[in-house]
Design an enzyme around this catalytic site. Structure first.
Site, PDB file in Angstrom:
ATOM      1  N   GLU A 131     -19.179  -0.671  -0.035  1.00  0.00           N
ATOM      2  CA  GLU A 131     -18.304   0.198   0.753  1.00  0.00           C
ATOM      3  C   GLU A 131     -18.491   1.659   0.327  1.00  0.00           C
ATOM      4  O   GLU A 131     -18.547   1.969  -0.858  1.00  0.00           O
ATOM      5  CB  GLU A 131     -16.848  -0.238   0.537  1.00  0.00           C
ATOM      6  CG  GLU A 131     -15.872   0.559   1.368  1.00  0.00           C
ATOM      7  CD  GLU A 131     -14.416   0.123   1.155  1.00  0.00           C
ATOM      8  OE1 GLU A 131     -14.193  -0.981   0.624  1.00  0.00           O
ATOM      9  OE2 GLU A 131     -13.522   0.898   1.524  1.00  0.00           O
TER      10      GLU A 131
ATOM     11  N   CYS B 169     -16.389   3.972   0.230  1.00  0.00           N
ATOM     12  CA  CYS B 169     -15.287   4.367  -0.648  1.00  0.00           C
ATOM     13  C   CYS B 169     -15.531   3.935  -2.086  1.00  0.00           C
ATOM     14  O   CYS B 169     -15.085   4.591  -3.027  1.00  0.00           O
ATOM     15  CB  CYS B 169     -13.969   3.748  -0.162  1.00  0.00           C
ATOM     16  SG  CYS B 169     -13.310   4.511   1.322  1.00  0.00           S
TER      17      CYS B 169
ATOM     18  N   GLU C 100     -14.020  -7.571  -0.264  1.00  0.00           N
ATOM     19  CA  GLU C 100     -14.707  -6.285  -0.530  1.00  0.00           C
ATOM     20  C   GLU C 100     -14.969  -6.131  -2.024  1.00  0.00           C
ATOM     21  O   GLU C 100     -14.669  -5.088  -2.615  1.00  0.00           O
ATOM     22  CB  GLU C 100     -13.839  -5.128  -0.032  1.00  0.00           C
ATOM     23  CG  GLU C 100     -13.383  -5.290   1.424  1.00  0.00           C
ATOM     24  CD  GLU C 100     -12.598  -4.088   1.947  1.00  0.00           C
ATOM     25  OE1 GLU C 100     -11.617  -3.714   1.302  1.00  0.00           O
ATOM     26  OE2 GLU C 100     -12.991  -3.532   2.990  1.00  0.00           O
TER      27      GLU C 100
ATOM     28  N   HIS D 281       0.782  -1.234   0.000  1.00  0.00           N
ATOM     29  CA  HIS D 281       0.000   0.000   0.000  1.00  0.00           C
ATOM     30  C   HIS D 281       0.817   1.290   0.000  1.00  0.00           C
ATOM     31  O   HIS D 281       0.264   2.356   0.259  1.00  0.00           O
ATOM     32  CB  HIS D 281      -0.966   0.035   1.196  1.00  0.00           C
ATOM     33  CG  HIS D 281      -2.192  -0.809   0.997  1.00  0.00           C
ATOM     34  ND1 HIS D 281      -2.185  -2.165   1.036  1.00  0.00           N
ATOM     35  CD2 HIS D 281      -3.483  -0.466   0.740  1.00  0.00           C
ATOM     36  CE1 HIS D 281      -3.416  -2.628   0.836  1.00  0.00           C
ATOM     37  NE2 HIS D 281      -4.220  -1.628   0.650  1.00  0.00           N
TER      38      HIS D 281
ATOM     39  N   CYS E 145     -10.903   4.184   6.133  1.00  0.00           N
ATOM     40  CA  CYS E 145     -10.788   4.849   4.834  1.00  0.00           C
ATOM     41  C   CYS E 145     -12.028   5.673   4.498  1.00  0.00           C
ATOM     42  O   CYS E 145     -11.945   6.690   3.812  1.00  0.00           O
ATOM     43  CB  CYS E 145     -10.535   3.821   3.733  1.00  0.00           C
ATOM     44  SG  CYS E 145     -11.633   2.392   3.804  1.00  0.00           S
ATOM     45  N   CYS E 146     -13.194   5.209   4.955  1.00  0.00           N
ATOM     46  CA  CYS E 146     -14.431   5.817   4.467  1.00  0.00           C
ATOM     47  C   CYS E 146     -14.729   7.218   5.009  1.00  0.00           C
ATOM     48  O   CYS E 146     -15.105   8.106   4.234  1.00  0.00           O
ATOM     49  CB  CYS E 146     -15.611   4.884   4.736  1.00  0.00           C
ATOM     50  SG  CYS E 146     -15.511   3.330   3.806  1.00  0.00           S
TER      51      CYS E 146
ATOM     52  N   HIS F 270     -11.820  -6.336  -6.119  1.00  0.00           N
ATOM     53  CA  HIS F 270     -11.971  -5.348  -5.044  1.00  0.00           C
ATOM     54  C   HIS F 270     -12.545  -4.064  -5.640  1.00  0.00           C
ATOM     55  O   HIS F 270     -11.947  -3.446  -6.523  1.00  0.00           O
ATOM     56  CB  HIS F 270     -10.595  -5.108  -4.423  1.00  0.00           C
ATOM     57  CG  HIS F 270     -10.611  -4.199  -3.241  1.00  0.00           C
ATOM     58  ND1 HIS F 270     -10.470  -2.837  -3.339  1.00  0.00           N
ATOM     59  CD2 HIS F 270     -10.769  -4.461  -1.914  1.00  0.00           C
ATOM     60  CE1 HIS F 270     -10.512  -2.292  -2.124  1.00  0.00           C
ATOM     61  NE2 HIS F 270     -10.697  -3.272  -1.240  1.00  0.00           N
TER      62      HIS F 270
ATOM     63  N   GLY G 238      -0.542  -2.592  -5.745  1.00  0.00           N
ATOM     64  CA  GLY G 238      -1.530  -3.603  -5.385  1.00  0.00           C
ATOM     65  C   GLY G 238      -2.897  -2.964  -5.201  1.00  0.00           C
ATOM     66  O   GLY G 238      -3.919  -3.548  -5.546  1.00  0.00           O
TER      67      GLY G 238
END
Lengths: 643, 643
Positions: free
Chosen positions: A331, A333, A315, A135, A411-412, A263, A186
């Site tokens: 999600e 995001c 996800e 990440h 993250c959201c 994803h 990734g």
């Protein structure tokens, strides 16, 4: 094909209406709350340690890194959201926080430009050895977006310089040349970030690196498979699903990908970058790939609310017409990412239709991701909630009936904040001198030759008025199926409606001219393609872009027993929150069951007349925990009377 | 309260009909196939190593133990099924195999009586240190059942002696006294096994140990919590759900348990033992607990097919009215266990109603667990299968569209086999000299004063004839809601129908008398309590105890688009398999969607007239992979015409 370019945020001054109120919520409640959460100053919520990680990396503090490997991105998205706040109005306290963040980020950067607190603090030798799971490039992408936004908003170069140093470093590390790292992220988003940095700086190397990451993705032999065999490789998440090629969209070259898969957030951030690149390069194959993936998603794999992702495992998007309501992932995001992708499709093609997805995602999923208090958030956007089932059935354990105060993977909340604060940039574009109103909202716009005021209650109010403040205002309003324009007048005189590319062009307005549009916001039942088996015999209700749901707070327990009439008419009222938000009621039915001791019986339930109350899905769960359903059964009254 | 006692298998000679054919399948195909599978002689299937584990434990072979920690139980259940075969007709080859198995088991036993190949081979010091996960008592329980069955069938004492040695050992190891192990099984079934051994041997110590295990379960402080803190403890499965008190029903004392919860098979095996004990002890509190748990299960937590278990996570029952069709677990073993429990409730109370669950589970889940080839099995009994969704959505990964040839956890195939072979024992009982026909089937019965012949096509044929072969035959036929008796004659003369405790008593028959009953097997739509939200607006069809489903093989793809008419009438025909099995057709509807490119639309699908073909759920997936649904939407024709 006429590209549409977004309008700068600075040129859009929101006026009273839903959007301004949501932005005020973000400014007054959400961002200060998130700032405290990132500093671990909110009690009783999942520890963030995000800012502390930066402090450790900067040498201001000591200790161990804590949190997800992508924790840095939370601060970046907070900074981006804050930049959008400052772009439209000053806020010294917020700006001081943001400057503090910028300085902290700068000081956490390595002398070579590298920036990632996890690897800096915890594994300095591990840089870019685990691209599939590490990440670093994901965090970089969000950082570039934030830095570009903050520079654009404030004119302060420091954070942009920090970003460019990191981006310059990446252009040296990654590439096709010998000795360079031949990998790619990734978790995509660095591509979008680099292109944003390119837009601000004009540095073509950033654009080229973004293009490189898209070009080499999915090539055989697989970089990720190779990477896993290297000595420095470290499996971070220990989940097999993460290694599947479709998961991170490495199963084929992006330009050759046929269906939206894997994803959700990775997929949609990547499609957004592809659309950006297609606009920059005018590559027809890439444009076609974007259109293909958009159709795959929105015609077969997207929820009516603009939610994306049918399974919690990975996800991920699953397959055509697999859109379960109760176990939906959706999600927040992913809906932000869908907005990014769809917006770029309109920029790319000039066609307005893609904004249907922007509106779906924004008015339902994104606005619904945040509580009216501004202090609780949905990560998952299920379309059906029964708190008792969610508690007892582990297949639904990802579905939290209530919005959460914070998350281990956070993250959201910041993603929602940055999207609400930048919605003006989504809403308006310029195409060949014409102001394209993609999403109606109340605001004053001043940009180059554009000087006008828009007043509207959209998406809840039917009326929109545009007042020109300078001669020669050319304006186009987007025309949608869910909110068609019924009537258009200029200075009270009826004007013919002519649709082109999903827009209705107004006659050129002179200073003082007032054009008025009336949207058809009749609530209508929405059915789903019957290959979505769980929704056969059911419908939801939309009013404009707003999807409705039935909540226990209005209907009592047993929301799944409700049915609407196939000829339902709806009465409207102001919703509980006192906004101009519209709640609906309709005369429907409720299934009664004469004998509680019978689980199965040789007769149908008795359908008794019952009023069904509906509220916007985005406003769900603001009156306590309870059942909620987007799709309800539909009966015809003859059906009921016959029994 | 008149207890009903089962009839010995030896006294029941099956005659032509569904049951005999299924038993022939088990005898001719299933048991030889399973024998080979247990010997790892079936190619291309999950390795069993079960027999080889016994060989290693017996010293006949060397090597490592392989397989699940409860692999022994597969051989025991095979032996039990074989015993039931031999009870009713000789089969020298099968008996030779069984004798070989008995001898191998005997030789794998320790000198102290202990018997478990995993601990003997792999962890001799670990005996009973991990009761929660170690499954030694689970294997013991299945062994005791098998040994008792084999002794009863063949009169051979060797395996019974082996079992008694082990049981004697257990009575020394476990108990309330100081120095004894104060634990109880993590996976119940030893209680049922000990009571079976008690029934055969009369040794009260076995009964008392079974009672002890039930009595101490759920006591505070928790034995399992204590066990986990001991030095020898080993976490075997590393799954948090296994440690939850409800999972293995240790959340309360069994007599105090309020709702059916946790791992389905554990729960139901335990309830079966509780019912056994309640009958033995006439303890009203235990009887009440059994009735309470039975109602909790069958009135709120059981599928229409007799499947139990709403989630794959922990193979568990969840909460009231949580009965999802697509992600149902419905382990075949759980339905076997439900049959065991429900049967005992009738033995305990003399009331016939409990056999509704026996029939549901047997005719749908258990018979449906096995392919017509006898060589493939369902572990999971989902009520809705879309192979594409199952492949793409990991939330459905436990649902295999096709029956499997074998399993890593291979508990179900042998459990199904033993149940089919012993169904005669379920079907008939004696109550105060009256033959209670719990489940009609064609057979000749000779037991003490009972001498009669039954001929029936039930559950597919409506007629049943009983011919007395001796004077004074007293007979009662079970009366059910799903197959009520329409008419009863003796020697052609109408006889009044009088129901008592769920049975209709026939007049006493003299030798040569023929009584004939006619069952109402009209196919009828079955609705579900509307708190089961996923089934509101839907129905399935039952004909007698047989639940129907729609398969792709009869209806083409898109089975979820089908709907039945609320006034549906059904035409019957012989099903594809050529048995006397009845298939159904009805004039219904199919949802059409004019524009494939639309996922959501402001109009309902077009319901076109379409014939809907239904087959018994138990016969699904015998014609290739395809979609299947038990519940279909229901429309009224006025509903359709109005559109």
């Amino acid at each position: 094909m006429v590209h549409t370019t977004p309008l700068p945020l600075q040129s859009i001054h929101m006026e009273d209406g839903l959007i301004r109120r949501m932005q005020q919520l973000v400014r007054d409640q959400v961002l200060p709350y998130q700032w405290r959460a990132l500093h671990d100053e909110v009690e009783g919520v999942a520890k963030s340690h995000c800012v502390e990680n930066f402090r450790i990396a900067a040498g201001d503090s000591t200790g161990e890194y804590y949190g997800m490997i992508f924790q840095d991105s939370d601060l970046y998205k907070w900074l981006e959201a804050t930049a959008y706040c400052l772009a439209v109005s000053p806020d010294p306290e917020l700006e001081a926080h943001a400057d503090e963040a910028c300085e902290l980020i700068r000081r956490a950067q390595g002398s070579d430009g590298y920036l990632n607190t996890y690897y800096t603090v915890q594994e300095p030798q591990g840089r870019f050895t685990t691209l599939q799971q590490g990440h670093e490039l994901y965090c970089a992408g969000h950082f570039f977006e934030a830095a570009a936004a903050y520079y654009t908003a404030t004119g302060k170069r420091s954070i942009l310089d920090t970003a460019c140093r990191f981006a310059d470093y990446l252009t040296r590390v990654f590439g096709d040349n010998e000795g360079q790292n031949h990998g790619y992220p990734g978790h995509q988003v660095v591509e979008v970030g680099l292109l944003r940095l390119y837009a601000v700086t004009g540095n073509a190397a950033y654009r080229d690196l973004a293009k490189h990451f898209i070009d080499i993705r999915g090539r055989e032999p697989s970089y990720f498979a190779w990477e896993r065999e290297q000595p420095g490789y470290k499996d971070i998440f220990h989940e097999d699903v993460l290694l599947e090629p479709t998961y991170a969209q490495t199963h084929a070259r992006p330009v050759d990908q046929q269906v939206a898969v894997g994803h959700s957030v990775r997929a949609l951030y990547m499609y957004a970058a592809m659309a950006d690149l297609a606009a920059l390069t005018e590559d027809p194959a890439l444009t076609e790939a974007c259109e293909r993936l958009y159709r795959s998603l929105t015609q077969r794999r997207m929820y009516v609310t603009g939610a994306v992702g049918s399974t919690a495992v990975g996800e991920s998007i699953t397959t055509d017409y697999d859109l379960p309501n109760d176990s939906a992932y959706g999600e927040s995001c992913a809906s932000v990412a869908l907005m990014m992708f769809a917006r770029r499709m309109t920029i790319l093609t000039g066609e307005g239709e893609y904004y249907d997805s922007v509106e779906r995602a924004f008015f339902n999923q994104v606005l619904g991701g945040i509580a009216l208090s501004g202090k609780a958030f949905y990560y998952v956007g299920a379309l059906e909630i029964d708190p008792e089932r969610c508690a007892a059935n582990p297949g639904l354990r990802h579905v939290k009936p209530d919005r959460q105060k914070w998350f281990d993977v956070a993250c959201c909340p910041t993603n929602i904040a940055r999207t609400i604060m930048s919605i003006g940039g989504y809403a308006f574009g310029l195409s060949d001198g014409t102001l394209m109103v993609h999403i109606p909202m109340s605001c004053d716009i001043d940009h180059e030759n554009v000087a006008l005021s828009i007043r509207t209650g959209y998406p809840y109010g039917e009326k929109l008025a545009v007042t020109a403040r300078r001669d020669g205002q050319r304006i186009a309003l987007r025309w949608t199926d869910f909110a068609p324009i019924l009537r258009l007048t200029v200075n009270g005189r009826e004007t013919p409606l002519k649709r082109e590319h999903g827009y209705v062009r107004l006659p050129t307005l002179m200073a003082g001219d007032v054009a008025e549009a009336t949207y058809d916001l009749t609530p209508r039942m929405v059915s789903v393609h019957p290959s979505v088996a769980c929704d056969v015999g059911k419908a939801t209700v939309m009013r404009g872009p707003v999807v409705y749901c039935a909540e226990q707070a209005d209907n009592g327990p047993g929301v799944g027993r409700l049915a609407m009439d196939s000829e339902a008419r709806f009465t409207e009222s102001l919703a509980f929150c006192g906004h101009e938000v519209v709640a609906l009621r309709t005369q429907g039915y409720r299934a009664q069951w004469p004998n509680e001791a019978e689980l199965y019986a040789f007769r149908p339930p008795v359908w008794q007349a019952a009023e069904v109350g509906l509220i916007p899905y985005a406003l769900r769960n603001n009156r306590g925990t309870g059942e909620m359903r987007v799709f309800l059964n539909v009966l015809s009254c003859t059906d009921v009377h016959a029994k």
